[in-house]
Enzyme design. Sequence first.
Site, PDB file in Angstrom:
ATOM      1  N   LYS A 123     -15.446  -0.499  -2.490  1.00 41.97           N
ATOM      2  CA  LYS A 123     -14.190  -1.217  -2.731  1.00 41.97           C
ATOM      3  C   LYS A 123     -14.237  -1.895  -4.101  1.00 41.97           C
ATOM      4  CE  LYS A 123     -11.099  -4.564  -0.387  1.00 41.97           C
ATOM      5  NZ  LYS A 123     -10.985  -5.514   0.747  1.00 41.97           N
ATOM      6  N   SER A 126      -6.918  -4.546   3.596  1.00 40.39           N
ATOM      7  CA  SER A 126      -6.822  -4.300   2.167  1.00 40.39           C
ATOM      8  C   SER A 126      -7.787  -3.226   1.656  1.00 40.39           C
ATOM      9  CB  SER A 126      -7.088  -5.592   1.402  1.00 40.39           C
ATOM     10  OG  SER A 126      -8.429  -6.013   1.589  1.00 40.39           O
ATOM     11  N   SER A 150      -9.507  -6.660   6.923  1.00 37.44           N
ATOM     12  CA  SER A 150      -9.378  -5.693   5.829  1.00 37.44           C
ATOM     13  C   SER A 150     -10.328  -4.506   5.896  1.00 37.44           C
ATOM     14  CB  SER A 150      -9.535  -6.395   4.481  1.00 37.44           C
ATOM     15  OG  SER A 150      -8.388  -7.143   4.195  1.00 37.44           O
TER      16      SER A 150
END
Lengths: 441, 92
Positions: free
Chosen positions: A28, A103, A127
């Site tokens: 990420k 996310s 997330s």
Amino acid sequence: MSEDIFITEERIEGADDGPLAGRTVAVKDNISTEGVRTTCGSRMLEDYVPPYDATVVSRLKEAGATIVGKANMDEFGMGTTTETSYFGATDNPAAPGHVPGGSSGGSAAAVAAGEADLALGSDTGGSVRCPAAFCGVVGIKPTYGLVSRYGLVAYGNSLEQIGPFGETVEDAAELLDVIAGSDERDATTREAPRASDGRTSDARETREALLEADETYADAATGDVDGLSIGIPTELLEGADEGVVETFWDAIADLEDRGAEYHEVSLPSVEHAVEAYYVIAMSEASSNLARFDGVRYGQSGGYDGNWNETFAKAREEGFGDEVKRRILLGTYALSAGYHDKYYKKAQDARAWVKQDFDDALAEADVLASPTMPVPPFELGESLEDPLQLYLADANTVPVNLADLPAISVPAGETDGLPVGLQLIGPAFGERRLIRAASALA
Amino acid sequence: MSDDAVSPEEVRHVAELARVDLDDEEVDRFTGQFADILEYFETLDEVPAVDRDADLANVMRPDEERESLSSEDALRNASETEDGYFKGPNVS
């Protein structure tokens, strides 16, 4: 890359051998990679190149993994769809035309599309688990303190943990084995207490304690749910989509067929979890994101005028809508006259949620719910009304408030759209969750 | 904000505290959204007072010299530097 999975595609080779040799990992883009740009999905950090590696990245390299790219994400982790990324939305490989969740949407999509074997995300209020559910893969939110956050760009630091994604529970558990463990650079990390140190009250726990003494997380992926006691919080089924609920119960029936039993439990506090979570997360965000003033890194506000003017200009240009919204609401909640009304009450609610989970987990080995109350939204469907989108986090945020571990595992589909089942365990009970979830994937 | 909706002036005030410039269109949009969101946050009033006995311990280490980033590395992402320092805007 039609799906817009990566913000930056760049290979970072790890050591020649190790437990993850030959495996590819998507990371990420809020996790620092030395020499490789790390944007947090924000224009603010469009050109930011970290001078050091996050601890989890060092551990990936030492374990022999190959990092294949920096995965797309909602800006600074603030979103449930990955659509708030400055770099554009990611399509869902498991349900084209739909969001991948957020996310950590790029991380989950990378695994679902086969662009990476494994992925790292971060989970502040769901997330990791939300995109795992929406993309039909496995995601783990570890106990607060199990995984180092050194090098993770902070958003809500009393809530967030870095967590792994995999196609199977065993894959995700292997990655957890590599990243878990204390770190002197993150004072919130703890060595997971060994189960055998704790008191055990019944035969099952004794057997589990013996199993756990030296077991890796991957070893725990046996799929053995015989005698497992599952508590199902009724509040987390209320208001959920019918197809999601049906798929959830089918998965529970599957676990029952393998020897698990379930009972319903009540967690009255979770009715206030979403508002408590958002007050705390926004308050922490308003403080954490104060560092972005365009002087040491990030979008510069130039040198005309005084520093308040140039900082405000840098932040106007660098931040997107959702980030501004959360910084402003967090500033408001902490401002004079409102602190007791919002922040203090939210901390009360957090303590209440913890108590409720402790009580429920005293009567059950794990708790189960749909990970998300809804199937994946269509791309572009959900951005207009921020409050409605916050409410979609109802089943994931209580876990972060209580600092507990949870896993999302594919439970099936409704109308061709993936549905995730969430299992929640006691602090440092990751092995128990992995053992149970591996019965499903 | 206890009884009535959020005003545009309040949004501008908070934005100033947070050092985020907003244009008029943003102020209008946020004013409506903040009213909805804050109204929802009000339901925290129903939360009972809870005993909060967090079991926390400070983690300390000796304050010893250790390796750190070189100043060259630390300055690399700054838009402007001068004589090995970050260059900031005027203070006033």
